[in-house]
Design an enzyme around this catalytic site. Structure first.
Site, mmCIF file in Angstrom:
data_model
loop_
_atom_site.group_PDB
_atom_site.id
_atom_site.type_symbol
_atom_site.label_atom_id
_atom_site.label_comp_id
_atom_site.label_asym_id
_atom_site.label_seq_id
_atom_site.Cartn_x
_atom_site.Cartn_y
_atom_site.Cartn_z
ATOM 1 N N PRO A 90 -2.903 56.454 48.424
ATOM 2 C CA PRO A 90 -4.247 56.445 48.561
ATOM 3 C C PRO A 90 -4.460 55.866 50.118
ATOM 4 O O PRO A 90 -5.430 55.917 50.743
ATOM 5 C CB PRO A 90 -4.907 55.875 47.552
ATOM 6 C CG PRO A 90 -3.914 54.995 46.643
ATOM 7 C CD PRO A 90 -2.638 56.052 46.894
ATOM 8 N N GLU A 117 0.174 52.176 39.664
ATOM 9 C CA GLU A 117 -0.272 51.349 40.323
ATOM 10 C C GLU A 117 0.738 51.519 41.755
ATOM 11 O O GLU A 117 0.561 50.656 42.801
ATOM 12 C CB GLU A 117 -0.044 49.939 40.040
ATOM 13 C CG GLU A 117 -1.131 49.459 39.077
ATOM 14 C CD GLU A 117 -2.645 49.678 39.362
ATOM 15 O OE1 GLU A 117 -2.909 49.215 40.669
ATOM 16 O OE2 GLU A 117 -3.342 50.323 38.592
ATOM 17 N N ARG A 154 0.642 77.792 53.943
ATOM 18 C CA ARG A 154 -0.073 79.086 54.661
ATOM 19 C C ARG A 154 0.344 79.192 56.134
ATOM 20 O O ARG A 154 -0.318 80.342 56.671
ATOM 21 C CB ARG A 154 -1.624 78.786 54.224
ATOM 22 C CG ARG A 154 -2.379 77.639 54.864
ATOM 23 C CD ARG A 154 -3.781 77.481 54.763
ATOM 24 N NE ARG A 154 -4.526 78.588 55.038
ATOM 25 C CZ ARG A 154 -5.074 78.603 56.034
ATOM 26 N NH1 ARG A 154 -4.885 77.759 56.961
ATOM 27 N NH2 ARG A 154 -5.941 79.882 56.387
ATOM 28 N N ASP A 169 -7.733 78.479 62.823
ATOM 29 C CA ASP A 169 -7.339 77.361 62.352
ATOM 30 C C ASP A 169 -7.239 76.455 63.619
ATOM 31 O O ASP A 169 -7.655 75.192 63.487
ATOM 32 C CB ASP A 169 -6.064 77.440 61.536
ATOM 33 C CG ASP A 169 -6.251 77.712 60.111
ATOM 34 O OD1 ASP A 169 -7.350 77.689 59.573
ATOM 35 O OD2 ASP A 169 -5.240 78.158 59.387
#
Length: 263
Positions: A90, A117, A154, A169
């Site tokens: 994160p 964690e 992709r 894109d």
């Protein structure tokens, strides 16, 4: 053929992702290889333990280093070389389209899905990059792993049937928002498809789409448009559109910004 290895404690989460839609077709047609490894298969105890309490105390559990290193060694031997290793965290670098393009050029990527964690810090000795998909916390790194693979796969030649999709894109890679899309019927509940899209004039349609994309971005994030303009990120044609959009909407944007500052 580009390949992905994924190390996870929940391999079942990937079953639908790897068999459905664009990703499923890419794997079935041999354009990409994806192998899921169960971290518990690399344990040596009868209970197949992959986590333990953190030294120094604190909440939660931490993924142990031994199974991860064993899995890494196994994958290196299987592939014949060290893969590019990503750890989903994160607090890692935020994933972007630019990063997806960079990763699409890698021959083999190993994604270690963080959980609990996090992982024992020593694992990071084999990690090339820590990646996050946003400023929030999930229950594990499996969903970020799927997001990364989806965005990268992709981009592999032949995976998408439309070259125009990839060209779009490259436009959005600068942070510009997408243009409006319409399909049949031409009119629905009094709402009509813009005439320009029915004209069949591809050059005019392309210019209209660029204008709408720049317009939407400018109204929502004028500082981005101004920065891209200053840094010379627009073609001459796009720059002309940008200046026209700024001339047309600058008062509206200024009023909106003034209102925000007064709150």
């Amino acid at each position: 053929m580009p390949s992905f290895d994924v190390l996870t404690v929940l391999p079942g989460l990937f079953s639908g992702f790897l068999t459905e839609g664009v990703i499923g077709r890419a794997i079935k047609s041999g354009k990409v290889s994806v192998k899921i490894h169960n971290l518990r298969d690399f344990t040596t105890d009868r209970h197949r333990v992959v986590d333990d309490v953190p030294y120094g105390g604190g909440p939660g559990m931490v993924l142990k280093p031994e199974p991860i290193f064993r899995a890494f060694d196994h994958i290196c031997e299987e592939r014949g070389k060290k893969p590019y290793v990503i750890l989903t965290e994160p607090w890692g670098e935020t994933f972007t389209q630019k990063k997806a393009i960079e990763l699409s050029k890698k021959e083999n990527i190993l994604i270690i899905c963080g959980r609990y964690e996090g992982v024992d810090e020593r694992v990071k000795a084999i990690v090339d990059e820590e990646i996050s998909i946003g400023n929030y916390v999930l229950t594990g790194g499996e969903l970020p792993g799927m997001v990364i693979m989806d965005a990268v796969i992709r981009l592999i030649p032949g995976v998408l049937g439309s070259r125009e999709s990839l060209e779009a894109d490259s436009f959005s890679d600068r942070g510009l928002m997408g243009y409006p899309n319409y399909t049949r019927p031409v009119e629905y509940r009094g709402m009509k498809v813009p005439e320009i899209l029915l004209s069949g004039h591809h050059k005019k349609i392309e210019l209209w789409r660029k204008e709408k994309s720049i317009e939407k971005t400018y109204l929502r994030n004028p500082s981005l448009i101004e920065k891209l303009l200053k840094d010379g990120k627009f073609s001459k044609e796009e720059e002309r559109i940008v200046r026209e959009v700024i001339r047309k909407f600058s008062n509206k944007v200024k009023g909106s910004n003034d209102g925000n500052r007064s709150i």
